[in-house]
Scaffold this active site. Structure first.
Site, mmCIF file in Angstrom:
data_model
loop_
_atom_site.group_PDB
_atom_site.id
_atom_site.type_symbol
_atom_site.label_atom_id
_atom_site.label_comp_id
_atom_site.label_asym_id
_atom_site.label_seq_id
_atom_site.Cartn_x
_atom_site.Cartn_y
_atom_site.Cartn_z
ATOM 1 C CD GLU A 1 32.192 18.283 -3.889
ATOM 2 O OE1 GLU A 1 32.460 18.682 -5.040
ATOM 3 O OE2 GLU A 1 32.733 17.293 -3.370
ATOM 4 C CG HIS B 1 39.947 20.387 -12.944
ATOM 5 N ND1 HIS B 1 38.949 19.698 -13.599
ATOM 6 C CD2 HIS B 1 39.932 19.916 -11.665
ATOM 7 C CE1 HIS B 1 38.347 18.865 -12.765
ATOM 8 N NE2 HIS B 1 38.931 18.978 -11.591
ATOM 9 C CD GLU C 1 37.176 14.330 -5.535
ATOM 10 O OE1 GLU C 1 36.267 15.168 -5.419
ATOM 11 O OE2 GLU C 1 38.139 14.465 -6.322
ATOM 12 C CD GLU D 1 36.445 17.499 -2.095
ATOM 13 O OE1 GLU D 1 35.347 17.999 -2.373
ATOM 14 O OE2 GLU D 1 36.942 16.554 -2.737
ATOM 15 C CD GLU E 1 33.907 13.843 -1.138
ATOM 16 O OE1 GLU E 1 32.887 13.422 -1.737
ATOM 17 O OE2 GLU E 1 34.888 14.309 -1.733
ATOM 18 C CD GLU F 1 38.147 13.881 -11.345
ATOM 19 O OE1 GLU F 1 38.532 12.753 -10.998
ATOM 20 O OE2 GLU F 1 37.872 14.794 -10.538
#
Length: 702
Positions: free
Chosen positions: A508, A413, A484, A502, A171, A415
Site C-alpha cells: 500500500e 473485512h 496494523e 501485515e 510501517e 476494520e
C-alpha cells in the site's frame, strides 16, 4: 523422532573463580555461557565458531514497588536436556520442520528475598533462544515489571537494517547504517503514520538484522509473545549494547505478572551464511505445538479483491458524501445520495468474482461493504462499526450466493478503527454473521490510535486482545489476517488459523509515495522471521496516476520483481492486488501468479544478502513442481543458480519471467521477457536482474 535426556550440572566451568555453565548447539558451532558475577547479576555470552557474538550481557528485571530481580542471585542448580523432533506444520515453507536443540536451565535464588527466577536457554544450530520463568512460590506472586534489563552486547559497530522503535507501528522503510549512525539518522527515519509513538533516539524494533565486518550475520527477535509487552531495543551507542525496552500501557506500566509465568523467548540467530537466517525456524520451534485439534478447515488462499482501487484513491470505502458524522442505527443510508465511487457494490463485486473464477483464484476480499466509513477515522469514535450491517448497494446474501455458484469464497473485512472495546463487544456476533453467510476468513484492521485512549498497539493489553480475537476465531473455525496488529512471533505454530499479518510497510505504501527499491530484500530478514506477511504483491501498473490522476506515486518495482514476491515473501495467503484490467493487459505474465504455489514441501535458499538480493526455490506441496523467485536491490546484478535440487534423470520445462535488458523500475518497469526451456538437475541458469527487479521461474516435470 524424539530424544530427550537430563543431566545435572551439564558443564561446569571456572572462569576467574566464578562458576559458569556452558551449552553448545547440536552441531557445535554455537555455544552459550552463563555465569553470575560478583554482584550476583546473571550474565550470558554467545559464541559462533569460537568467536564472540554477544559479549558478557546482563539479565533480569526491575520491578515496580518491589525489590528488583536483577542482582543478588545465587545458583541453586542447573539442568540440561537434548531435544530432537520433526513436526509437521499445517501450512508452511516446508512440510516438516526439525526442532533440534540442547538446553540449559538455571535455577536462581535471590538471597535477600528468597525469590526464585529460572532462565531457560535453548541452543540450536542457527542460534539461541532464552526466556525467564517464574515458578509458583511463596515470595513472588503478583508483580509488575518496570523494566526488562536483558542486554545484547555487540562486539563492534556492526552494519544494521533497522526501523525506529515505536509503540504503534512498524510501517517504516528500513534504514541501513552502522550502529553508531542510528542516533543521527533517527529523525529522518520516522515518517508519518496514522498512529505512531517513538520513544528514543536510539530505539529500534525487532527483528533486527545486522552484519559484522567479519561477515557474521546476527538477528535479534522474540518468540511466543503471549500475555506480555512487545520487545524493542535501545542502543547504548557508546558501548554498542542493546538494552531491552518493553512497550508500556496507557499508565506507563509494563507487564503485569502472576506467578507461575514465563516471558516470551529472546532469540539470537547467527551464521556466516545469510541463507541460514532465512532458513531458520527457531521462532516457530520456540512456540507451543498446535492447539487446534481439527485443522482441516485451515487452508491457504489465493485471492483478489476490492482494495487497491481504494488505496490508490480510484474508489472509496464510503458509500456517500452526505454525512460528516454517522451514528449507527440512527443515520439513514437509504436516504443518502451514493457518491458514485463506492467500490463495494454488487455489480463491481460480481465482476471480481467472475475474474477470480475465470483464473482459478480461491477468494475475493471486499473492503468498505459495511456502514460507518464516512467518519471512521480520526474522531476517537467508540461505536464506529457494527460489522454486520451492509451499505444499501451491497447485498450480502446475493453476493454470497453468486460467489458460491462460481466456486469462489468471500473474504470478510473487519476494520476496527482501533476501537478495541467496540470490536470485542461485537466479536461473537460478527464471527457468527460470517459463518452464517459462508465467510471462513477475515482481514482485520487496527488503523489509528487505540481506544481505550492512551493505549498502545504493542502493550500487554493489546497483545492479549489480538490473542483473544485469534482464539475466538478458532472456536468459530475462522482464519485471521490481522493488519496494523503486532508483528508475529511464531504464534501461528500454536494457532495456524493466523494465516497472515501485515505489521510492516506493505505494498500500500507504494501508492503513498513509494518504498525504497530494495525494501523487499530486507523484509524476509526482519519482519518475516516471525511469520508470513500479507504483503499484497502483484502490481503491474506502476504509474498510480493512471488509476487516480491526483496520485503521483510510483511503485518502485518491475513486473518481474512483483512476480518473484510470490516466492520470496512467503505467505499461505497471497493476493493478486492489482485491478483486473491491468492483469488483462499482461496475461502472459499474470500466468505465473495463477500457477505459483501457496503451500510448500521444501524451500531452498539459493542466494541471499540482506538489502541486496534474495533467490529462493520452493517445491509446491504434493507436486513435483518448483517455483523460483529472485528479488534484487539497489544495483544491477547477475544471478547464477544451479538446478541440482531437481530429481536426477528427469526432464522439466522451465518458464522464465525476467527483466528485459532495457527494464528500469522508474522508466520502463513493464519490460519483461518470457521464455521456455528444458532443464534437468545438471542445468545452471544465469539471469540479469535490474535495480528493484528480479525474475520468477516455474519448473514443471515434462
Amino acid at each position: 523422532m524424539k530424544h530427550k535426556k537430563y543431566l545435572l550440572l551439564y558443564t561446569l566451568l571456572t572462569i576467574f573463580g566464578v562458576k559458569a555453565q556452558q551449552v553448545s548447539s547440536p552441531g557445535g558451532n554455537i555455544s552459550l555461557e552463563f555465569s553470575i558475577n560478583s554482584e550476583g547479576e546473571p550474565t550470558y555470552k554467545v559464541f559462533y565458531k569460537n568467536k564472540t557474538v554477544i559479549k558478557s550481557s546482563k539479565l533480569g528485571f526491575t520491578l515496580k514497588a518491589s525489590e528488583n530481580l536483577n542482582k543478588g542471585f545465587e545458583l541453586l542448580d542447573s539442568e540440561t536436556a537434548t531435544f530432537n523432533e520433526t513436526w509437521k506444520p499445517v501450512w508452511g515453507e516446508e512440510s516438516e520442520i526439525r526442532n533440534h536443540y540442547n538446553e540449559l536451565l538455571v535455577r536462581l535464588n535471590q538471597t535477600t528475598t528468597q525469590r526464585v527466577m529460572n532462565i531457560r536457554f535453548r541452543v540450536f544450530n542457527e542460534g539461541v533462544g532464552f526466556r525467564y520463568e517464574f515458578p509458583e512460590q511463596p515470595n513472588l506472586n503478583h508483580f509488575v515489571i518496570e523494566d526488562e534489563k536483558t542486554q545484547f552486547a555487540m562486539t563492534g559497530n556492526h552494519n544494521a537494517f533497522w526501523i525506529p522503535g515505536d509503540y504503534d507501528t512498524q510501517e517504516y522503510d528500513y534504514t541501513e547504517s552502522r550502529l553508531s549512525e542510528i542516533r543521527g539518522l533517527m529523525n529522518k527515519s520516522i515518517t508519518e503514520n496514522l498512529s505512531q509513538k517513538s520513544f528514543s533516539s536510539t530505539g529500534v524494533q525487532t527483528a533486527l538484522m545486522m552484519k559484522t565486518d567479519e561477515g557474521l550475520y546476527i538477528n535479534i527477535h522474540e518468540a511466543a509473545l503471549i500475555d506480555f509487552s512487545v520487545l524493542h531495543l535501545e542502543l547504548d551507542d557508546e558501548n554498542f549494547i542493546f538494552n531491552a525496552w518493553l512497550t508500556p500501557d496507557s499508565q506507563g506500566v509494563k507487564p503485569y505478572m502472576i506467578a507461575p509465568a514465563n516471558t516470551p523467548w529472546r532469540t539470537i540467530m547467527v551464521s556466516d551464511d545469510a541463507r541460514d537466517i532465512l532458513a531458520s525456524r527457531i521462532t516457530y520451534n520456540l512456540n507451543e505445538p498446535c492447539l487446534i485439534e481439527d485443522t482441516s478447515w485451515i487452508k491457504p488462499v489465493k485471492y483478489v479483491g476490492v482494495w487497491w482501487e481504494m488505496i490508490t484513491g480510484k474508489s472509496s470505502w464510503a458509500y456517500t458524501n452526505d454525512f460528516k458524522a454517522v451514528k449507527l442505527g440512527v443515520t439513514n443510508y437509504n436516504k443518502a445520495t451514493p457518491n458514485g465511487t463506492h467500490g463495494a457494490n454488487n455489480k463491481h463485486v460480481k465482476e471480481l468474482i467472475d475474474f477470480a473464477a475465470l483464473h482459478g483464484f480461491d477468494g475475493v476480499l471486499v473492503e468498505g461493504w459495511n456502514v460507518g466509513w464516512e467518519d471512521w477515522y480520526g474522531h476517537s469514535k467508540d461505536y464506529v462499526f457494527d460489522f454486520v450491517t451492509p451499505y444499501p448497494d451491497f447485498d450480502v446474501d446475493e453476493i454470497q450466493e453468486y460467489a458460491k455458484s462460481k466456486g469462489v469464497e468471500m473474504i470478510m473485512h473487519h476494520e476496527t478503527s482501533s476501537s478495541v472495546r467496540n470490536y470485542e463487544r461485537h466479536l461473537d456476533e460478527a464471527y457468527k454473521f460470517m459463518k452464517d453467510h459462508g465467510y471462513n476468513a477475515v482481514k482485520s484492521g487496527y488503523v489509528g490510535d487505540i481506544l481505550p485512549r492512551g493505549e498502545n498497539h504493542y502493550s500487554q493489553w493489546m497483545i492479549n486482545h489480538y490473542q483473544y480475537a485469534l482464539e475466538k476465531a478458532a472456536n468459530y473455525k475462522i482464519m485471521v489476517n490481522a493488519h496494523e496488529a503486532v508483528r508475529p512471533t511464531g504464534i501461528a505454530r500454536t494457532y495456524p488459523n493466523l494465516i497472515g499479518n501485515e505489521a510492516a510497510r506493505g505494498t500500500e505504501y507504494q501508492a503513498f509515495g513509494g518504498s525504497k527499491p530494495n525494501h523487499v530484500t530486507v523484509l524476509p530478514f526482519t519482519r518475516l522471521i516471525g511469520g508470513p506477511m500479507d504483503y499484497t504483491p502483484g502490481i503491474f501498473e506502476m504509474d498510480i496516476s493512471k488509476l487516480n490522476s491526483d496520485n503521483k506515486s510510483h511503485v518502485n518495482s518491475t513486473i518481474a520483481n512483483q512476480l518473484a514476491l510470490y516466492v520470496t515473501m512467503y505467505s499461505p495467503l497471497q493476493m493478486a492486488a492489482d485491478l483486473p484490467e491491468n492483469y488483462n493487459r499482461f496475461l502472459d505474465a499474470f500466468q505465473f501468479i495463477k500457477d505459483v504455489g501457496l503451500d510448500w514441501d521444501r524451500s531452498l535458499y539459493l542466494e541471499a544478502e540482506p538489502g541486496s538480493y534474495i533467490t529462493i526455490a520452493r517445491k509446491a506441496k504434493g507436486t513435483n513442481n518448483w517455483f523460483i523467485g529472485n528479488v534484487n536491490g539497489k544495483q544491477n546484478r547477475e544471478s547464477n543458480i544451479s538446478l541440482d535440487f531437481l530429481d536426477k534423470g528427469k526432464t522439466y520445462v522451465a518458464t522464465v519471467y525476467a527483466d528485459a535488458k532495457d527494464a528500469n523500475y522508474k522508466t520502463n518497469p513493464q519490460a519483461y521477457t518470457i521464455k521456455k526451456m528444458k532443464v534437468t538437475s545438471k542445468s545452471n541458469i544465469s539471469l540479469k536482474s535490474v535495480e528493484a527487479g528480479g525474475y520468477a521461474i516455474s519448473i514443471v516435470e515434462e
